[in-house]
Design an enzyme around this catalytic site. Structure first.
Site, PDB file in Angstrom:
ATOM      1  N   CYS A 179      -4.336  -6.680   2.308  1.00  0.00           N
ATOM      2  CA  CYS A 179      -3.440  -7.224   1.098  1.00  0.00           C
ATOM      3  C   CYS A 179      -4.050  -8.444   0.748  1.00  0.00           C
ATOM      4  CB  CYS A 179      -2.050  -6.946   1.371  1.00  0.00           C
ATOM      5  SG  CYS A 179      -1.217  -7.031  -0.329  1.00  0.00           S
ATOM      6  N   HIS A 225      -1.592  -1.179   2.191  1.00  0.00           N
ATOM      7  CA  HIS A 225      -0.892  -1.307   3.480  1.00  0.00           C
ATOM      8  C   HIS A 225      -1.150  -0.241   4.218  1.00  0.00           C
ATOM      9  CE1 HIS A 225       1.792  -4.789   2.242  1.00  0.00           C
ATOM     10  NE2 HIS A 225       1.084  -4.721   1.189  1.00  0.00           N
ATOM     11  N   GLU A 231       0.087   0.290   7.250  1.00  0.00           N
ATOM     12  CA  GLU A 231       1.099   0.492   8.052  1.00  0.00           C
ATOM     13  C   GLU A 231       2.100   1.526   7.552  1.00  0.00           C
ATOM     14  OE1 GLU A 231       2.356  -2.234   5.452  1.00  0.00           O
ATOM     15  OE2 GLU A 231       0.949  -2.379   6.624  1.00  0.00           O
TER      16      GLU A 231
END
Length: 411
Positions: A267, A359, A361
């Site tokens: 990001c 992202h 995660e």
């Protein structure tokens, strides 16, 4: 039902959302009462509002949820992505009257009150979203409590006096004050230096699960302080603000690249790698914020559904291989957003560095991109093996040289 939630539904108080172009939307007060200002953006996730609210990347922004019904699962102590709620304000259409999840520790309304987040409910969020998609993200303000009674001109003046997101450096407001270490899980690889520009807990957990002792470092750390922990690699996190206003972080990253330490950024970290390599960045009209963004991995040809939260992007050629304007060798765009052809990833071909704009995660969100943590681990292991091989070669060359020298002395 908690007291704040009960009060909200029994005694709704007026509130108003004011955009900088003069658009006004009347609704009901939600969360804390008062005035809040920030960039109004929309997030399209159908779930995961707790992860959204506690994502530091939303600092300085008033977040509108496009999903109409918010709050039914409440808030719990296990799922926050950071130490607090970071959004400047919160806009929802229909807040839940009941918290109906067994994991909930409090209502969303109470959590907003606790963290002082001014919100508004009961407005046509679809209309606001369509307006932002057409006109672009803009400054706005939510006014409730005594502030709801201010004149329209006074409210609009406050909104227009607020700083724009472009040009803001917000890293210091979200970063840790001192280093925090999460031990590796399983077989240990080594120390990983994580520059905290707004890191999420799920990111730290994923990195620790790959064998790294994760050192989350303050955003004003120096290169010498990074090297002092003897890292096997460096990671730049997500975070809020304009990458063009983060020259110190870019210079720090160039020092990391010069040291040939493996690097992974996500990001905001992707944008800073782009600038370190010599590319520009620019502000998107309304950004990407949601958990359903399609991205093409050019290396595999696979399309991933990904989680996004960004308002800026890297300006780099989508096709072919480009020479880094700052002298770091060949670079290619590794991932492309399929909605609007935005750069979604960079890969350096001559140094061990890569990044993605989204992202991996996935908290909350799809897991399509989780493999990127494995790709980073493999990159670091390969670099460690290469370094060990070079050291062994140097030792062998030194031994041969000493042997030849002794033979010459005996001749």
């Amino acid at each position: 039902m908690t007291s704040a939630s009960t009060s909200f539904f029994q005694n709704p108080e007026p509130a108003v959302l004011v955009l900088e172009d003069g658009t006004r939307h009347a609704g009901r007060a939600y969360g804390a009462r008062g005035t809040t200002l920030g960039e109004v953006v929309f997030a399209t996730g159908m779930t995961g509002y707790q992860e959204t609210l506690t994502d530091p990347s939303y600092a300085g922004q008033i977040v509108l949820q496009t999903a109409p019904h918010i709050g039914n699962t409440g808030m719990n102590d296990e799922d926050p992505e950071s130490r607090r709620i970071w959004v400047s304000g919160y806009i929802v259409r229909d807040p839940s009257r009941v918290v109906s999840n067994w994991r909930a520790d409090e209502s969303l309304d109470d959590a907003l009150v606790t963290d002082g987040v001014v919100g508004i409910s009961g407005i046509d969020t679809r209309a606001v979203t369509r307006h932002i998609r057409s006109a672009g993200s803009m400054r706005g303000g939510i006014f409730s409590g005594d502030a709801a009674a201010l004149g329209a001109d006074a409210q609009l003046a406050l909104v227009r006096e607020a700083p724009r997101m472009a040009g803001q450096n917000l890293s210091a407001s979200v970063s840790v004050a001192s280093a925090e270490v999460t031990p590796a899980i399983g077989e240990r690889i080594g120390n990983l230096a994580v520059l905290d520009l707004g890191v999420k807990q799920a990111t730290v957990d994923n990195l620790a699960a790959r064998g790294f002792d994760v050192h989350v470092l303050p955003q004003d750390v120096t290169l010498a302080q990074i090297l002092a922990i003897e890292p096997v690699a460096v990671f730049y996190s997500n975070g809020p603000g304009d990458p063009a206003a983060s020259d110190d972080h870019v210079e720090l990253l160039r020092g990391v690249l010069d040291a040939r330490l493996p690097f992974f950024g996500i990001c905001f970290g992707n944008q800073l790698l782009g600038r370190a390599l010599g590319f520009g960045t620019y502000k998107l009209p309304f950004g990407h914020r949601g958990i359903n963004q399609p991205v093409l991995d050019k290396q595999t040809g696979r399309v991933e559904i990904t989680s996004h939260n960004h308002g800026f992007a890297v300006d780099a050629p989508l096709e072919g291989i480009t020479e880094s304007p700052h002298g770091y060798g060949r670079v290619e765009v590794s991932h492309v957003g399929l909605n609007d052809n935005v750069v979604e990833g960079l890969r350096a071909l001559d140094i061990p560095a890569f990044s993605v704009q989204y992202h991996p995660e996935a908290a909350a969100g799809p897991h399509d991109a989780n493999y990127l943590f494995d790709r980073f681990r493999d990159l670091v292991i390969a670099d460690l093996d290469a370094r060990a091989s070079r050291r062994l070669s140097s030792v062998r060359e030194a031994n041969v040289s000493r042997h030849d020298h002794r033979k010459g002395d005996n001749a």
